[in-house]
Design an enzyme around this catalytic site. Structure first.
Site, PDB file in Angstrom:
ATOM      1  N   CYS A 386      38.210   8.592  97.210  1.00  0.00           N
ATOM      2  CA  CYS A 386      38.722   7.230  97.086  1.00  0.00           C
ATOM      3  C   CYS A 386      38.687   6.488  98.439  1.00  0.00           C
ATOM      4  CB  CYS A 386      40.114   7.245  96.463  1.00  0.00           C
ATOM      5  SG  CYS A 386      40.504   5.667  95.682  1.00  0.00           S
ATOM      6  N   HIS A 515      39.299  10.089  91.847  1.00  0.00           N
ATOM      7  CA  HIS A 515      40.149  11.191  92.316  1.00  0.00           C
ATOM      8  C   HIS A 515      39.878  12.423  91.463  1.00  0.00           C
ATOM      9  CE1 HIS A 515      42.776   9.090  95.166  1.00  0.00           C
ATOM     10  NE2 HIS A 515      42.699   8.048  94.367  1.00  0.00           N
ATOM     11  N   GLU A 517      40.301  15.369  92.010  1.00  0.00           N
ATOM     12  CA  GLU A 517      41.306  16.437  92.167  1.00  0.00           C
ATOM     13  C   GLU A 517      42.274  16.497  90.978  1.00  0.00           C
ATOM     14  OE1 GLU A 517      41.033  13.710  94.062  1.00  0.00           O
ATOM     15  OE2 GLU A 517      42.975  12.906  94.707  1.00  0.00           O
TER      16      GLU A 517
HETATM   17  N1  GLN Z   1      43.488   1.751  99.497  1.00  0.00           N
HETATM   18  C1  GLN Z   1      42.287   1.885  98.736  1.00  0.00           C
HETATM   19  C2  GLN Z   1      42.247   0.957  97.538  1.00  0.00           C
HETATM   20  O1  GLN Z   1      43.247   0.459  97.108  1.00  0.00           O
HETATM   21  C3  GLN Z   1      42.088   3.335  98.300  1.00  0.00           C
HETATM   22  C4  GLN Z   1      43.130   3.835  97.363  1.00  0.00           C
HETATM   23  C5  GLN Z   1      43.152   5.341  97.214  1.00  0.00           C
HETATM   24  O2  GLN Z   1      42.662   6.057  98.063  1.00  0.00           O
HETATM   25  N2  GLN Z   1      43.742   5.826  96.155  1.00  0.00           N
HETATM   26  O3  GLN Z   1      41.186   0.712  96.999  1.00  0.00           O
END
Ligand code: GLN
Length: 540
Positions: A386, A515, A517
């Site tokens: 992410c 994500h 994970e």
């Molecule tokens: N801050 C970034 C966004 O809002 C990544 C978010 C995250 O890593 N879950 O896109």
């Protein structure tokens, strides 16, 4: 469907592993051939965990349907190998919101709406609705917080009423037995007191689970039995173990599952834990180590690191290592040290691979970008999750494409090169400060391009992973990035959103906007983690 309920409460202190106990009991019952689900009750007013700081509350676990839930739901999913719904995490905020909404709609027919009975009524309705949806024969209900807290009393009241109303309900109370250094003796008094507190709200536990650094001995078992009004056989010892996955067999050896089923008048089948046991035996014997560095910011909570803020990442690393017959050695690296002293970047050479996990805001970001650059140039296997992918795009834009000031508009609104930018529909949400449950959340499909590393890891053309973010790779920069060698192996089905990146010449330089994970389970590692560990082992 008539669901049977196993309620798990906690005593003495928080953080004793109630979630693991809940999930372990669930797994034992599932292996008996029943459909099992779980509900976590959290006493806070927040509607969901999405607005809470992970360094204080632990990870925000994202469900398939886009719920931002308590990390315990992740533990349940990993142990039970099921997908849960967002409504399986009930909070005080949700309950009150519904009751007030119903009152405004005259749904209580002009009655005076009161804390009792209307709040417990709504709690019971929510629990039963979930069980119907999941067609659950058994439902574990974990009550957050500790007995004696002011906040969870109404939930306990609801569960007490359920038993009174003839639902099949049993209570398991998990408490901590300290062994103070100066005494060297395991003490049962705090546990006894917490059972008294539970009694005072009308609940008599059927089982006690004693959490401690050491196993419970017979002397203390008898004592707890006498003072807590629970048969000695129903006091279950749960000492610290190396891996949380050892808890189900530990319980099974004490015939815990058989005793639970007996309370419901049901029979226990022998020999249902063989596969799980052999998994545990295998991971205990592993010797070949894989050293993974997780680069983030963790030191926000006094002098202690709260590893729980990335628990799904840690578990995913373990699952992938075990599947590759390796033992994980995970280290925490504060990215801010690279900002203070760039020479410390060479420490990254000590790892077989590094991970940059998800995150928000600008703190520690430049250090993470430097670490990614170091991994790219020095052929260190790298996985970005992410924010980790967004920062890898920034690094590549700055240092390979020569877009000097490239950044995310999350970090610098006025950057000349906003390679990562907010989606137009998200812009409005942020301007109106509607932060709760409004990110791009939950499972989204992506199409993978044949011939790429990501495609070969997933082994299919279309996949689905869970998301939680507001920002995306800016489509205006894709051509520039691709020209310099950055590959986008997976996109949203309409082709607009970049869901993966990779560098073909690198041993392993892969990142995703998702994500992965959250979907990793023991025995079923997430493909990108599996790829990372394989690359680490190849390099060794
Ligand atoms: N801050 C970034 C966004 O809002 C990544 C978010 C995250 O890593 N879950 O896109």
């Amino acid at each position: 469907m008539h669901t049977k309920f196993i309620v798990v409460t906690g005593g003495v202190l928080s953080g004793v592993g109630k979630g693991t106990v809940t999930a372990s009991v669930g797994r034992l019952i599932k292996n008996q051939g029943y459909s099992v689900t779980a509900v976590k009750i959290d006493p806070y007013i927040n509607i969901d965990a999405g607005t809470m700081r992970p360094t204080e509350h632990g990870e925000v676990f994202v469900t398939e349907d886009g719920g931002e839930t308590d990390q315990d739901l992740g533990t349940y999913e990993r142990f039970l190998d099921v997908d849960l719904l967002k409504e399986q995490n009930i909070t005080t905020g949700q309950v009150y919101e519904t009751v007030i909404h119903k009152e405004r709609n005259l749904e209580y027919n002009g009655k005076c709406v009161e804390v009792i009975p209307h709040i417990p009524m709504e709690v019971k309705r929510r629990i039963k609705t979930v069980c119907e949806k999941q067609k659950a024969e058994f439902c574990l209900v974990e009550v957050g917080g500790t007995i004696g807290d002011y906040q969870n009393v109404l939930f306990l009241e609801a569960l007490r009423e359920m038993r009174l109303e003839g639902e099949g309900v049993i209570f398991v109370h998990v408490g901590y037995l300290p062994i103070p250094n100066n005494l060297g003796e395991m003490k049962t008094k705090p546990m006894q007191r917490s059972v008294r507190d539970l009694n005072s709200i009308g609940i008599q536990p059927d089982f006690l689970v004693t959490r401690s650094s050491k196993p419970l001995d017979d002397v203390r078992k008898e004592k707890l039995s006498l003072f807590c009004n629970v048969k000695p056989d129903d006091v279950i010892s749960c000492p610290d173990v190396g891996y949380i996955y050892e808890v189900p067999p530990l319980f099974d050896r004490q015939t815990f599952c058989s005793k639970i089923l007996a309370k419901f008048g049901m029979k226990y089948k022998q020999g249902t834990m063989k596969e799980w046991d052999s998994m545990i035996n295998k991971i205990k014997d592993l010797t070949k180590e894989v050293r993974i560095g997780i680069i983030g910011k963790y030191f926000d909570i006094g002098n202690f690191t709260l590893e729980d803020s990335y628990i799904s990442v840690i578990e995913a690393i373990k699952h992938a290592c075990w599947s590759n017959n390796a033992k994980p050695k995970i280290a925490w690296v504060d990215s801010k040290q690279f900002e203070k002293d760039p020479k410390t970047l060479s420490k990254l050479k000590e790892f077989d691979g590094i991970i940059i996990p998800g995150g928000f805001g600008s703190s520690g970001v430049e250090g993470k970008i430097d670490a990614i650059g170091y991994a790219r140039k020095n052929n260190i296997p790298f996985l970005g999750l992410c924010y980790g992918m967004q920062l890898a795009v920034i690094e590549f834009a700055r240092n390979v494409c020569g877009l000097e000031d490239a950044n995310s508009t999350e970090i610098n609104k006025n950057t000349k090169h906003p390679v990562i930018d907010i989606l137009p529909e998200q812009k409005k949400i942020v301007e109106e400060c509607r932060y709760g449950a409004t990110m791009r959340l939950g499972a989204y499909k992506a199409k993978l391009r044949k011939g790429t590393k990501v495609h070969s890891l997933y082994g299919k053309d279309e996949i689905s992973e869970r998301h939680r973010h507001r920002y995306e790779v800016n489509p205006d920069y894709i051509e520039k990035l691709e020209k310099k060698g950055l590959v986008f192996p997976g996109r949203s089905p309409n082709g607009v959103l970049m869901e993966f990146i990779e560098l073909p010449e690198h041993p392993y330089f892969v990142a995703t906007q998702a994500h992965p994970e959250f979907k990793s389970r023991p025995g079923k590692p997430a493909p990108l983690f599996d790829g990372l560990i394989k690359a680490c082992l190849n390099r060794k």
